[in-house]
Design a protein around this motif. Structure first.
Motif, PDB file in Angstrom:
ATOM      1  N   ILE A  45       3.131   5.562 -15.204  1.00 46.43           N
ATOM      2  CA  ILE A  45       2.897   7.060 -15.880  1.00 46.43           C
ATOM      3  C   ILE A  45       4.143   8.061 -16.111  1.00 46.43           C
ATOM      4  N   GLN A  46       2.968   8.920 -17.326  1.00 47.30           N
ATOM      5  CA  GLN A  46       4.180   9.579 -17.760  1.00 47.30           C
ATOM      6  C   GLN A  46       4.327  10.963 -16.685  1.00 47.30           C
ATOM      7  N   GLU A  47       5.136  11.688 -16.253  1.00 43.64           N
ATOM      8  CA  GLU A  47       5.623  12.339 -15.497  1.00 43.64           C
ATOM      9  C   GLU A  47       4.584  13.563 -15.410  1.00 43.64           C
ATOM     10  N   GLY A  48       3.507  14.069 -16.581  1.00 42.22           N
ATOM     11  CA  GLY A  48       2.780  15.160 -16.833  1.00 42.22           C
ATOM     12  C   GLY A  48       1.722  14.928 -16.146  1.00 42.22           C
ATOM     13  N   ASP A  49       1.411  13.766 -16.289  1.00 42.80           N
ATOM     14  CA  ASP A  49       0.457  13.235 -15.597  1.00 42.80           C
ATOM     15  C   ASP A  49       0.497  12.461 -14.288  1.00 42.80           C
ATOM     16  N   TRP A  50       1.387  12.907 -13.419  1.00 44.32           N
ATOM     17  CA  TRP A  50       2.082  12.593 -12.577  1.00 44.32           C
ATOM     18  C   TRP A  50       1.705  13.662 -10.852  1.00 44.32           C
ATOM     19  N   ASN A  51       1.409  12.693  -9.965  1.00 47.17           N
ATOM     20  CA  ASN A  51       1.841  14.113  -9.057  1.00 47.17           C
ATOM     21  C   ASN A  51       1.967  13.870  -7.696  1.00 47.17           C
ATOM     22  N   ALA A  52       1.615  14.014  -6.859  1.00 49.15           N
ATOM     23  CA  ALA A  52       2.888  13.200  -5.559  1.00 49.15           C
ATOM     24  C   ALA A  52       1.903  13.450  -4.569  1.00 49.15           C
ATOM     25  N   ASP A  53       0.994  12.872  -5.387  1.00 54.25           N
ATOM     26  CA  ASP A  53      -0.680  11.919  -4.357  1.00 54.25           C
ATOM     27  C   ASP A  53      -1.107  11.509  -5.635  1.00 54.25           C
ATOM     28  N   ILE A  54      -0.369  10.716  -6.292  1.00 60.09           N
ATOM     29  CA  ILE A  54      -1.143   9.502  -7.223  1.00 60.09           C
ATOM     30  C   ILE A  54      -1.343   8.263  -6.051  1.00 60.09           C
ATOM     31  N   LEU A  55      -1.191   8.077  -5.928  1.00 62.74           N
ATOM     32  CA  LEU A  55      -0.856   7.140  -4.809  1.00 62.74           C
ATOM     33  C   LEU A  55      -2.175   6.370  -3.412  1.00 62.74           C
ATOM     34  N   LYS A  56      -2.457   8.269  -3.352  1.00 62.23           N
ATOM     35  CA  LYS A  56      -3.656   8.112  -2.486  1.00 62.23           C
ATOM     36  C   LYS A  56      -4.763   7.887  -1.806  1.00 62.23           C
ATOM     37  N   ASP A  57      -5.394   7.014  -3.628  1.00 59.56           N
ATOM     38  CA  ASP A  57      -7.263   6.532  -3.439  1.00 59.56           C
ATOM     39  C   ASP A  57      -6.414   5.340  -4.176  1.00 59.56           C
ATOM     40  N   ILE A  58      -5.498   4.965  -4.099  1.00 61.37           N
ATOM     41  CA  ILE A  58      -5.394   3.440  -4.870  1.00 61.37           C
ATOM     42  C   ILE A  58      -5.872   2.588  -3.023  1.00 61.37           C
ATOM     43  N   GLN A  59      -6.956   1.726  -3.009  1.00 64.72           N
ATOM     44  CA  GLN A  59      -7.530   1.417  -2.229  1.00 64.72           C
ATOM     45  C   GLN A  59      -6.860   0.675  -1.278  1.00 64.72           C
ATOM     46  N   ILE A  60      -5.784  -0.597  -2.406  1.00 57.49           N
ATOM     47  CA  ILE A  60      -5.635  -1.672  -1.679  1.00 57.49           C
ATOM     48  C   ILE A  60      -4.440  -1.903  -1.304  1.00 57.49           C
ATOM     49  N   LEU A  61      -3.687  -0.368  -0.933  1.00 60.17           N
ATOM     50  CA  LEU A  61      -2.853  -0.090  -0.497  1.00 60.17           C
ATOM     51  C   LEU A  61      -2.703  -0.100   1.003  1.00 60.17           C
ATOM     52  N   ASN A  62      -3.875   0.783   1.380  1.00 60.15           N
ATOM     53  CA  ASN A  62      -4.384   0.495   2.636  1.00 60.15           C
ATOM     54  C   ASN A  62      -5.275  -0.776   3.264  1.00 60.15           C
ATOM     55  N   SER A  63      -5.002  -1.970   2.438  1.00 58.68           N
ATOM     56  CA  SER A  63      -5.237  -3.529   2.782  1.00 58.68           C
ATOM     57  C   SER A  63      -4.670  -3.694   4.159  1.00 58.68           C
ATOM     58  N   ASP A  64      -5.105  -4.301   5.130  1.00 59.17           N
ATOM     59  CA  ASP A  64      -4.735  -5.610   6.074  1.00 59.17           C
ATOM     60  C   ASP A  64      -4.583  -6.309   5.401  1.00 59.17           C
ATOM     61  N   GLU A  65      -4.847  -6.879   4.352  1.00 57.16           N
ATOM     62  CA  GLU A  65      -4.632  -9.075   3.646  1.00 57.16           C
ATOM     63  C   GLU A  65      -3.577  -8.628   2.850  1.00 57.16           C
ATOM     64  N   PHE A  66      -2.388  -7.161   2.616  1.00 53.61           N
ATOM     65  CA  PHE A  66      -1.483  -7.729   1.556  1.00 53.61           C
ATOM     66  C   PHE A  66       0.024  -6.972   2.635  1.00 53.61           C
ATOM     67  N   GLU A  67       0.794  -6.914   2.401  1.00 51.85           N
ATOM     68  CA  GLU A  67       1.981  -6.560   2.622  1.00 51.85           C
ATOM     69  C   GLU A  67       2.876  -5.447   1.714  1.00 51.85           C
ATOM     70  N   PHE A  68       3.064  -3.913   1.312  1.00 50.05           N
ATOM     71  CA  PHE A  68       2.943  -4.375   0.313  1.00 50.05           C
ATOM     72  C   PHE A  68       5.110  -2.903   0.722  1.00 50.05           C
ATOM     73  N   GLU A  69       6.000  -3.031  -0.465  1.00 49.06           N
ATOM     74  CA  GLU A  69       7.061  -2.395  -0.414  1.00 49.06           C
ATOM     75  C   GLU A  69       6.789  -1.078  -1.837  1.00 49.06           C
ATOM     76  N   ILE A  70       6.891  -0.364  -1.603  1.00 47.20           N
ATOM     77  CA  ILE A  70       6.945   0.316  -2.396  1.00 47.20           C
ATOM     78  C   ILE A  70       8.208   1.660  -3.126  1.00 47.20           C
ATOM     79  N   LYS A  71       8.899   1.187  -3.619  1.00 47.66           N
ATOM     80  CA  LYS A  71       9.369   1.952  -4.327  1.00 47.66           C
ATOM     81  C   LYS A  71       9.616   2.874  -6.105  1.00 47.66           C
ATOM     82  N   GLU A  72      10.259   4.377  -5.948  1.00 48.53           N
ATOM     83  CA  GLU A  72       9.501   5.349  -7.045  1.00 48.53           C
ATOM     84  C   GLU A  72      10.690   5.513  -7.682  1.00 48.53           C
ATOM     85  N   GLU A  73      10.815   5.437  -8.948  1.00 50.45           N
ATOM     86  CA  GLU A  73      12.304   6.270  -9.561  1.00 50.45           C
ATOM     87  C   GLU A  73      11.742   6.780 -10.619  1.00 50.45           C
ATOM     88  N   VAL A  74      12.405   8.154 -11.535  1.00 51.30           N
ATOM     89  CA  VAL A  74      12.242   9.043 -13.171  1.00 51.30           C
ATOM     90  C   VAL A  74      13.388   7.666 -13.780  1.00 51.30           C
TER      91      VAL A  74
END
Length: 277
Positions: A45-74
């Protein structure tokens, strides 16, 4: 000043259908490019469109059916093209079709499709797109009117025209896919493809000889009547976007219209089915 991107690498267990759902939800959140990796996906995602809470509303990340690991970089713009070149390699289908980005060399196969995928689904790397290309290889499309429903990058519509189909309609509900399809249609010098932004409501009063629908099980089931209403007699339907275990559900819906399975292609538990009356 160089344009910067924020990159998130998501590793997930099990990979599917989580990756497909994740890409869709991230797309709505503003992520514009995706590269599938062995055990997940990297999203940009472009830095100008990004915010610190960008993943807050990504519902699947809160699913009990899957295990996620997330790494962030610029990622600096100077590295952006190299990221594509590193992760998006050209592919071949049955030694007849090459699917490549503009920066790849021509493999000199019978059909050469040049796709710049951006955020759109359908680079050819995913099993479903690969299988749909295989199906189309075995169908005489000369002079046939074709619908590519959920066209993504427009790759299947483009290939249909290369095989002689005309006219071809390509439809996707996602604006980015619509715009990306327009670009790729022009890039491949196609003259008989019309691209539309919308859903199955656009099919009213339309008629096709071949319908390609590589979407997902629920949308296929929901729009089944629309597909059947716009298919000519003796027409062919290609369905994909679902798993082997979903075949009985899809088949039960299709068989109500007197269509029967003619060919099934399976790849890593994904399937693509050719139906005829």
């Amino acid at each position: 000043m160089d344009l910067k991107y924020i990159g998130y690498t998501f590793t997930v267990e099990p990979k599917e259908p989580a990756t497909e759902i994740l890409i869709a939800q991230l797309g709505f959140a503003g992520f514009e490019s995706f590269v599938e990796i062995e055990n997940g996906v990297t999203a940009y995602i472009q830095e100008g469109d990004w915010n610190a809470d960008i993943l807050k509303d990504i519902q699947i990340l809160n699913s009990d059916e899957f295990e996620f690991e997330i790494k962030e970089e610029v990622i600096e713009q100077t590295n952006w093209n190299s990221e594509w070149e590193k992760n998006f390699s050209p592919i071949q289908v049955d030694d007849l079709v090459s699917i490549r980005a503009p920066f790849h060399e021509n493999l000199n196969l019978k059909y050469d499709i040049v796709i710049e995928p951006k955020m759109s689904f359908g680079t050819g790397h995913h099993e479903t797109t690969h299988m749909m290309v295989q199906h189309l290889l075995n169908i005489d499309l000369t002079g046939k009117k074709v619908l590519d429903m959920g066209c993504g990058t427009g790759i299947l519509a483009i290939f249909a025209e290369m095989k002689g189909a005309k006219p071809v309609d390509a439809i996707d509900i996602d604006n980015w896919c619509y715009l990306n399809s327009l670009e790729n249609v022009e890039r491949n010098n196609c003259e008989h493809i019309s691209v539309f932004e919308g859903d199955a409501s656009l099919l009213i009063n339309k008629k096709y000889d071949v319908i390609i629908a590589n979407i997902n099980r629920n949308i296929l089931l929901n729009d089944m009547q629309s597909y059947m209403d716009c298919l000519n007699n003796e027409g062919v339907i290609l369905f994909s976007g679902f798993y082997q275990e979903d075949i009985p559900i899809i088949d039960a819906a299709v068989s109500k219209y007197d269509f029967k399975i003619e060919t099934i292609i399976e790849r890593n538990n994904w399937v693509a089915i050719k139906y005829k009356k």
